[in-house]
Design a protein around this motif. Structure first.
Motif, PDB file in Angstrom:
ATOM      1  N   UNK A  38       0.828  -1.208   0.000  1.00  0.00           N
ATOM      2  CA  UNK A  38       0.000   0.000   0.000  1.00  0.00           C
ATOM      3  C   UNK A  38       0.861   1.256   0.000  1.00  0.00           C
ATOM      4  N   UNK A  39       1.991   1.197   0.706  1.00  0.00           N
ATOM      5  CA  UNK A  39       2.904   2.350   0.745  1.00  0.00           C
ATOM      6  C   UNK A  39       3.482   2.629  -0.636  1.00  0.00           C
ATOM      7  N   UNK A  40       3.690   1.572  -1.411  1.00  0.00           N
ATOM      8  CA  UNK A  40       4.233   1.710  -2.770  1.00  0.00           C
ATOM      9  C   UNK A  40       3.140   2.003  -3.799  1.00  0.00           C
ATOM     10  N   UNK A  41       1.904   2.238  -3.331  1.00  0.00           N
ATOM     11  CA  UNK A  41       0.751   2.554  -4.192  1.00  0.00           C
ATOM     12  C   UNK A  41       0.328   1.364  -5.054  1.00  0.00           C
ATOM     13  N   UNK A  42       0.418   0.181  -4.485  1.00  0.00           N
ATOM     14  CA  UNK A  42      -0.120  -1.055  -5.066  1.00  0.00           C
ATOM     15  C   UNK A  42       0.391  -1.345  -6.483  1.00  0.00           C
ATOM     16  N   UNK A  43       1.705  -1.496  -6.652  1.00  0.00           N
ATOM     17  CA  UNK A  43       2.236  -1.815  -7.989  1.00  0.00           C
ATOM     18  C   UNK A  43       1.904  -3.258  -8.385  1.00  0.00           C
ATOM     19  N   UNK A  44       1.516  -3.467  -9.638  1.00  0.00           N
ATOM     20  CA  UNK A  44       1.169  -4.806 -10.114  1.00  0.00           C
ATOM     21  C   UNK A  44       2.380  -5.728 -10.085  1.00  0.00           C
ATOM     22  N   UNK A  45       3.561  -5.162 -10.326  1.00  0.00           N
ATOM     23  CA  UNK A  45       4.780  -5.967 -10.438  1.00  0.00           C
ATOM     24  C   UNK A  45       5.291  -6.469  -9.087  1.00  0.00           C
ATOM     25  N   UNK A  46       4.699  -5.993  -8.010  1.00  0.00           N
ATOM     26  CA  UNK A  46       5.199  -6.381  -6.688  1.00  0.00           C
ATOM     27  C   UNK A  46       4.031  -6.651  -5.740  1.00  0.00           C
ATOM     28  N   UNK A  47       3.281  -7.739  -5.950  1.00  0.00           N
ATOM     29  CA  UNK A  47       2.109  -8.033  -5.113  1.00  0.00           C
ATOM     30  C   UNK A  47       2.523  -8.451  -3.700  1.00  0.00           C
ATOM     31  N   UNK A  48       1.604  -8.362  -2.743  1.00  0.00           N
ATOM     32  CA  UNK A  48       1.922  -8.721  -1.352  1.00  0.00           C
ATOM     33  C   UNK A  48       2.465 -10.140  -1.189  1.00  0.00           C
ATOM     34  N   UNK A  49       1.962 -11.081  -1.990  1.00  0.00           N
ATOM     35  CA  UNK A  49       2.423 -12.466  -1.833  1.00  0.00           C
ATOM     36  C   UNK A  49       3.905 -12.596  -2.172  1.00  0.00           C
ATOM     37  N   UNK A  50       4.388 -11.820  -3.146  1.00  0.00           N
ATOM     38  CA  UNK A  50       5.809 -11.841  -3.483  1.00  0.00           C
ATOM     39  C   UNK A  50       6.632 -11.206  -2.367  1.00  0.00           C
ATOM     40  N   UNK A  51       6.189 -10.059  -1.888  1.00  0.00           N
ATOM     41  CA  UNK A  51       6.888  -9.391  -0.782  1.00  0.00           C
ATOM     42  C   UNK A  51       6.898 -10.264   0.465  1.00  0.00           C
ATOM     43  N   UNK A  52       5.757 -10.899   0.743  1.00  0.00           N
ATOM     44  CA  UNK A  52       5.677 -11.767   1.927  1.00  0.00           C
ATOM     45  C   UNK A  52       6.631 -12.942   1.807  1.00  0.00           C
TER      46      UNK A  52
END
Length: 244
Positions: A38-52
């Motif tokens: 959300x801080x990154x303004x919801x980029x498609x290339x970096x979804x939460x599941x990848x970050x997690x």
């Protein structure tokens, strides 16, 4: 300091014997990932599941926890993937009238797309000299995890490699579908959703629900039909052709 380290080690060993530590690390990684997304303004290339996934991998490395240890503790989370996938039948029911209107194109598209997804994955991996285990792990890369795990067990792939393939496939598919939709000027949520579901499984479906409920329903349909078709055909086809 040594006594404190010893106590921490004992506590970690005790927690590893229960699902508590794996669950805690997974939840923390996911909620932190959502906050960053959300801080990154919801980029498609970096979804939460990848970050997690990246955060969790870092946490396991820092805590000296092996993947088998984590997997044993998080087994119930994997089990919950199946009912979560079944729950997608609710938006499907809500959009059933739209689905009925397009059943013929869907019936033609899904088998062709699912077959091509397997062919190009195996073709590229084989050309690069991949082993039989790697080929088996990549073959179900476009199938949602609960079904892909079952297929993987039948054809003899690596679960960890397969999960990595699923993650990369979902992220890349969501990114490219967004780009192609914009480039081609496609505005039909049914088409966008179906494409995301067929190619990007659960990650694509999450992206589809961000677009609209209709896109999410058609993505759920594409994901489910792709999984069923692949589960029925892939093991039989690979055995028949003696590819692995």
């Amino acid at each position: 300091m040594t006594e404190l380290s010893l106590q921490l080690s004992k506590t970690q060993s005790h927690l590893l014997g229960t699902p508590a530590l794996a669950i805690l690390l997974t939840l923390i990684a996911y909620f932190v990932a959502v906050a960053i997304f959300r801080k990154l303004r919801q980029p498609v290339w970096c979804p939460p599941v990848l970050l997690a996934g990246l955060l969790l991998a870092a946490a396991l490395s820092l805590c000296s926890i092996s993947y088998p240890q984590y997997q044993a503790g998080a087994a119930w989370l994997t089990f919950l993937l199946a009912p979560a996938t079944v729950a997608l039948g609710v938006p499907l029911h809500q959009q059933i009238h739209h689905i009925r209107a397009l059943w013929k194109p869907i019936l033609v598209t899904v088998p062709l797309a699912a077959t091509m997804a397997v062919i190009y994955a195996l073709g590229i991996a084989w050309a690069l000299g991949a082993s039989g285990e790697v080929l088996a792990s990549l073959a179900p890369k476009s199938v949602t995890a609960p079904i892909a795990i079952g297929i993987n067990q039948q054809i003899g792939g690596s679960v960890s490699l397969m999960m990595g393939g699923l993650l990369v496939t979902g992220v890349v598919a969501s990114l490219f579908v967004d780009w192609l939709v914009s480039w081609l000027g496609i505005s039909d949520d049914r088409l966008i959703g179906l494409t995301l579901g067929i190619n990007g499984h659960a990650i694509g479906t999450v992206r589809a629900f961000e677009i609209s409920a209709q896109a999410g329903a058609f993505s759920s349909l594409g994901m489910g039909l792709t999984g069923i078709f692949t589960a029925l055909v892939l093991p039989f086809a690979l055995a028949l052709l003696d590819i692995l």
